[in-house]
Design an enzyme around this catalytic site. Structure first.
Site, PDB file in Angstrom:
ATOM      1  N   ARG A  41      -4.939  21.768 -12.933  1.00 21.26           N
ATOM      2  CA  ARG A  41      -3.924  20.901 -13.539  1.00 21.26           C
ATOM      3  C   ARG A  41      -4.247  20.546 -14.993  1.00 21.26           C
ATOM      4  NH1 ARG A  41      -0.714  15.837 -10.720  1.00 21.26           N
ATOM      5  NH2 ARG A  41       0.260  15.087 -12.601  1.00 21.26           N
TER       6      ARG A  41
ATOM      7  N   ARG B 192       0.814  -1.229   0.000  1.00 19.45           N
ATOM      8  CA  ARG B 192       0.000   0.000   0.000  1.00 19.45           C
ATOM      9  C   ARG B 192       0.842   1.272   0.000  1.00 19.45           C
ATOM     10  NH1 ARG B 192      -2.691  -3.145   3.612  1.00 19.45           N
ATOM     11  NH2 ARG B 192      -4.590  -4.087   2.776  1.00 19.45           N
TER      12      ARG B 192
ATOM     13  N   LYS C 225       1.657  11.209 -11.027  1.00 14.86           N
ATOM     14  CA  LYS C 225       0.765  10.275 -11.731  1.00 14.86           C
ATOM     15  C   LYS C 225       1.586   9.051 -12.100  1.00 14.86           C
ATOM     16  CE  LYS C 225      -2.637  13.205 -14.054  1.00 14.86           C
ATOM     17  NZ  LYS C 225      -3.113  13.675 -15.369  1.00 14.86           N
TER      18      LYS C 225
ATOM     19  N   HIS D 151      -3.156  17.796 -25.731  1.00 16.77           N
ATOM     20  CA  HIS D 151      -3.230  16.359 -25.461  1.00 16.77           C
ATOM     21  C   HIS D 151      -4.556  15.726 -25.876  1.00 16.77           C
ATOM     22  CE1 HIS D 151       0.451  17.164 -23.387  1.00 16.77           C
ATOM     23  NE2 HIS D 151       0.569  15.930 -22.930  1.00 16.77           N
TER      24      HIS D 151
ATOM     25  N   GLU E  94      -5.846  16.955 -10.120  1.00 16.10           N
ATOM     26  CA  GLU E  94      -6.488  17.416 -11.351  1.00 16.10           C
ATOM     27  C   GLU E  94      -7.966  17.723 -11.190  1.00 16.10           C
ATOM     28  OE1 GLU E  94      -4.740  16.070 -15.226  1.00 16.10           O
ATOM     29  OE2 GLU E  94      -6.747  15.273 -15.503  1.00 16.10           O
TER      30      GLU E  94
ATOM     31  N   ASN F 108      -2.851  19.553 -20.051  1.00 17.07           N
ATOM     32  CA  ASN F 108      -3.358  18.734 -21.156  1.00 17.07           C
ATOM     33  C   ASN F 108      -3.444  19.516 -22.469  1.00 17.07           C
ATOM     34  OD1 ASN F 108      -3.655  16.485 -19.537  1.00 17.07           O
ATOM     35  ND2 ASN F 108      -5.739  17.032 -18.923  1.00 17.07           N
TER      36      ASN F 108
ATOM     37  N   LYS G 138       5.502  23.011 -14.436  1.00 21.20           N
ATOM     38  CA  LYS G 138       4.748  21.814 -14.028  1.00 21.20           C
ATOM     39  C   LYS G 138       4.653  21.736 -12.503  1.00 21.20           C
ATOM     40  CE  LYS G 138       3.460  17.148 -14.636  1.00 21.20           C
ATOM     41  NZ  LYS G 138       3.415  15.929 -15.389  1.00 21.20           N
TER      42      LYS G 138
ATOM     43  N   HIS H 263       4.920  10.261 -27.950  1.00 26.14           N
ATOM     44  CA  HIS H 263       3.910  11.064 -27.269  1.00 26.14           C
ATOM     45  C   HIS H 263       4.082  12.548 -27.643  1.00 26.14           C
ATOM     46  CE1 HIS H 263       1.265  12.323 -24.017  1.00 26.14           C
ATOM     47  NE2 HIS H 263       2.217  13.124 -23.576  1.00 26.14           N
TER      48      HIS H 263
ATOM     49  N   GLU I 178       6.937  19.030 -25.013  1.00 24.87           N
ATOM     50  CA  GLU I 178       6.374  19.367 -23.692  1.00 24.87           C
ATOM     51  C   GLU I 178       6.944  20.697 -23.190  1.00 24.87           C
ATOM     52  OE1 GLU I 178       3.882  17.846 -22.353  1.00 24.87           O
ATOM     53  OE2 GLU I 178       3.868  15.880 -23.324  1.00 24.87           O
TER      54      GLU I 178
ATOM     55  N   HIS J 253      -3.601  12.682 -27.878  1.00 27.06           N
ATOM     56  CA  HIS J 253      -3.804  11.288 -27.465  1.00 27.06           C
ATOM     57  C   HIS J 253      -4.533  10.496 -28.539  1.00 27.06           C
ATOM     58  CE1 HIS J 253      -3.287  11.822 -22.848  1.00 27.06           C
ATOM     59  NE2 HIS J 253      -2.187  11.390 -23.421  1.00 27.06           N
TER      60      HIS J 253
HETATM   61  N1  LIG Z   1       3.111  10.347 -15.317  1.00 28.35           N
HETATM   62  C1  LIG Z   1       2.970  11.394 -16.098  1.00 28.35           C
HETATM   63  O1  LIG Z   1       2.555  12.484 -15.666  1.00 28.35           O
HETATM   64  C2  LIG Z   1       3.337  11.276 -17.537  1.00 28.35           C
HETATM   65  C3  LIG Z   1       3.382  12.422 -18.349  1.00 28.35           C
HETATM   66  C4  LIG Z   1       3.779  12.276 -19.672  1.00 28.35           C
HETATM   67  C5  LIG Z   1       4.102  11.024 -20.177  1.00 28.35           C
HETATM   68  N2  LIG Z   1       4.031   9.927 -19.366  1.00 28.35           N
HETATM   69  C6  LIG Z   1       4.393   8.592 -19.867  1.00 28.35           C
HETATM   70  O2  LIG Z   1       5.771   8.611 -20.225  1.00 28.35           O
HETATM   71  C7  LIG Z   1       5.991   7.693 -21.286  1.00 28.35           C
HETATM   72  C8  LIG Z   1       6.758   8.386 -22.381  1.00 28.35           C
HETATM   73  O3  LIG Z   1       7.980   8.835 -21.834  1.00 28.35           O
HETATM   74  P1  LIG Z   1       9.317   8.894 -22.702  1.00 28.35           P
HETATM   75  O4  LIG Z   1       9.093   9.718 -23.892  1.00 28.35           O
HETATM   76  O5  LIG Z   1      10.410   9.240 -21.773  1.00 28.35           O
HETATM   77  O6  LIG Z   1       9.422   7.419 -23.291  1.00 28.35           O
HETATM   78  P2  LIG Z   1      10.129   6.076 -22.806  1.00 28.35           P
HETATM   79  O7  LIG Z   1      10.234   5.922 -21.366  1.00 28.35           O
HETATM   80  O8  LIG Z   1       9.434   4.993 -23.551  1.00 28.35           O
HETATM   81  O9  LIG Z   1      11.605   6.265 -23.408  1.00 28.35           O
HETATM   82  C9  LIG Z   1      11.816   6.362 -24.804  1.00 28.35           C
HETATM   83  C10 LIG Z   1      12.966   5.451 -25.254  1.00 28.35           C
HETATM   84  O10 LIG Z   1      14.213   6.031 -24.897  1.00 28.35           O
HETATM   85  C11 LIG Z   1      15.015   5.107 -24.159  1.00 28.35           C
HETATM   86  N3  LIG Z   1      15.857   5.925 -23.290  1.00 28.35           N
HETATM   87  C12 LIG Z   1      15.512   6.483 -22.132  1.00 28.35           C
HETATM   88  N4  LIG Z   1      16.515   7.250 -21.670  1.00 28.35           N
HETATM   89  C13 LIG Z   1      17.519   7.174 -22.556  1.00 28.35           C
HETATM   90  C14 LIG Z   1      18.813   7.761 -22.628  1.00 28.35           C
HETATM   91  N5  LIG Z   1      19.250   8.617 -21.702  1.00 28.35           N
HETATM   92  N6  LIG Z   1      19.595   7.456 -23.681  1.00 28.35           N
HETATM   93  C15 LIG Z   1      19.143   6.607 -24.654  1.00 28.35           C
HETATM   94  N7  LIG Z   1      17.923   6.034 -24.651  1.00 28.35           N
HETATM   95  C16 LIG Z   1      17.116   6.314 -23.604  1.00 28.35           C
HETATM   96  C17 LIG Z   1      13.966   4.267 -23.454  1.00 28.35           C
HETATM   97  O11 LIG Z   1      14.439   3.036 -22.951  1.00 28.35           O
HETATM   98  C18 LIG Z   1      12.942   4.074 -24.562  1.00 28.35           C
HETATM   99  O12 LIG Z   1      13.330   3.086 -25.470  1.00 28.35           O
HETATM  100  C19 LIG Z   1       4.631   7.198 -21.722  1.00 28.35           C
HETATM  101  O13 LIG Z   1       4.405   5.926 -21.170  1.00 28.35           O
HETATM  102  C20 LIG Z   1       3.663   8.214 -21.120  1.00 28.35           C
HETATM  103  O14 LIG Z   1       2.399   7.657 -20.846  1.00 28.35           O
HETATM  104  C21 LIG Z   1       3.671  10.035 -18.072  1.00 28.35           C
END
Ligand SMILES: NC(=O)c1ccc[n+]([C@@H]2O[C@H](COP(=O)([O-])OP(=O)(O)OC[C@H]3O[C@@H](n4cnc5c(N)ncnc54)[C@H](O)[C@@H]3O)[C@@H](O)[C@H]2O)c1
Length: 349
Positions: A230, A118, A140, A237, A226, A234, A216, A253, A182, A241
């Protein structure tokens, strides 16, 4: 070496985003009082950075789990396999979880931390630009299910976020651009000085990250769950999305959000709140960083169907964050498919 800075987020607890820190030094300080530290890291990040080896050399308290790369790690199967490890090593309430990777990794690590026993403490070490300015901040957490992306999750803030800019060195140009989407968003919704910085000839990542994290952090501190404020995060988005889903996640994304922001800007313009010059600025900035600004005309019905299913809809109305000017947001609820189709015409190939 860049100057260190710190931004505080006030969510269900206060925590710091450390910018310009060395991840290895900072982790040792945070891990010091804990007996066991479960470290989650995707294979490709480990291959690039040798993180697992550094941590193994520090001692046996670090239990390292290598994850599949990218979105594949945000699955029930991977979640279940980590839960099995938590059980096997007797990870207790006073232990610590650290997620080192992109947004997919910090989403997953945070979700394990939210659910095992938990809830226990966790630390985010974002290694992508998108992670540093967005995903790792805000609490999140979640994984995907066959019903959609991020539908299973929890609000569970980390105890600290360590932003080490060294990670950007190995990031592909495409992922840097996706992260910049972003950053552009933060400029349009809250801090137009970011847009001026992006328009310059030199891109100062440290400065842009600091400003975006500040945007942020402030928004999340004001409305952690949210309720209303917040929602401005979006921006771009809603359609973003729907397009990301339509591309079967082949678009990053940030790439889908870049198209979504042009759509939101055009919608704001059609609604009489945003002038044409500011709409054009969306296209100029996205194009400068090789981000897409168009999507195929033939995709409309599928994109619209995704739009109507999106969890941001309320009572059959599709909700958009729109702009009055850079830094000044507004909201719009749209019921007419005709209006949306008309706006889509402005962004299609
Ligand atoms: N929690 C939130 O508020 C929030 C907000 C926006 C996005 N997200 C989530 O984040 C994810 C997208 O994030 P992302 O764009 O970082 O993608 P990701 O985590 O999939 O990373 C993209 C690729 O880059 C690689 N990588 C990461 N760091 C690296 C580095 N330093 N050097 C080389 N390669 C590297 C990863 O292994 C992956 O293959 C989605 O799942 C999305 O839903 C969450």
């Amino acid at each position: 070496m860049m100057a260190k800075s710190q931004i505080i987020v006030n969510a269900e607890h206060r925590y710091a985003i450390q910018i310009g820190e060395s991840w290895l030094e900072r982790i040792q300080v945070i891990a010091e009082p804990h007996n066991l530290v479960l470290v989650l890291i995707p294979e490709d990040v480990d291959r690039e950075s040798g993180i697992a080896k550094y941590l193994q050399d520090l001692g046996s308290k670090y239990e390292i789990v290598r994850l599949p790369n990218g979105e594949a790690q945000k699955s029930f199967k991977v979640f279940q396999s980590i839960i099995d490890i938590c059980g096997r090593i007797n990870l207790s309430r006073s232990d610590l979880i650290i997620g080192i990777g992109g947004g997919a990794t910090t989403d997953l690590a945070g979700f394990v931390a939210a659910t095992w026993l938990r809830g226990l403490d966790w630390v985010a070490v974002p290694t992508t630009l998108a992670g540093m300015v967005d995903a790792a901040i805000g609490g999140k957490t979640g994984i995907n299910s066959e019903h959609g992306k991020n539908l299973v999750g929890a609000f569970h803030s980390p105890v600290e976020v360590i932003v080490d800019l060294e990670f950007l060195q190995s990031l592909s140009k495409r992922d840097q651009s996706a992260g910049l989407a972003e950053v552009i968003k933060c400029g349009f919704i809250a801090d137009p000085s970011i847009l001026q910085d992006l328009n310059g000839s030199e891109i100062d990542y440290a400065k842009l990250i600091m400003k975006s994290v500040a945007v942020k952090g402030a928004v999340v501190s004001g409305d952690f769950k949210e309720a209303f404020a917040r929602e401005i995060l979006n921006y771009g988005h809603t359609v973003g999305h729907a397009i990301e889903m339509h591309s079967s996640y082949k678009l990053r994304h940030g790439e889908a959000v870049a198209i979504g922001m042009v759509f939101a800007a055009e919608l704001s313009n059609a609604h009489g709140t945003l002038n044409a010059k500011d709409v054009a600025l969306h296209r100029e900035l996205a194009s400068k960083f090789d981000l897409p600004i168009q999507y195929p005309r033939a995709a409309w019905s599928a994109v619209y169907s995704n739009l109507t299913r999106d969890k941001k809809n309320r009572g059959g109305k599709i909700r958009f964050v729109t702009l009055k000017a850079p830094g000044v947001t507004d909201r719009l609820e749209v019921v007419s498919e005709n209006l949306l189709r008309e706006i889509y015409e402005r962004i299609c190939e």
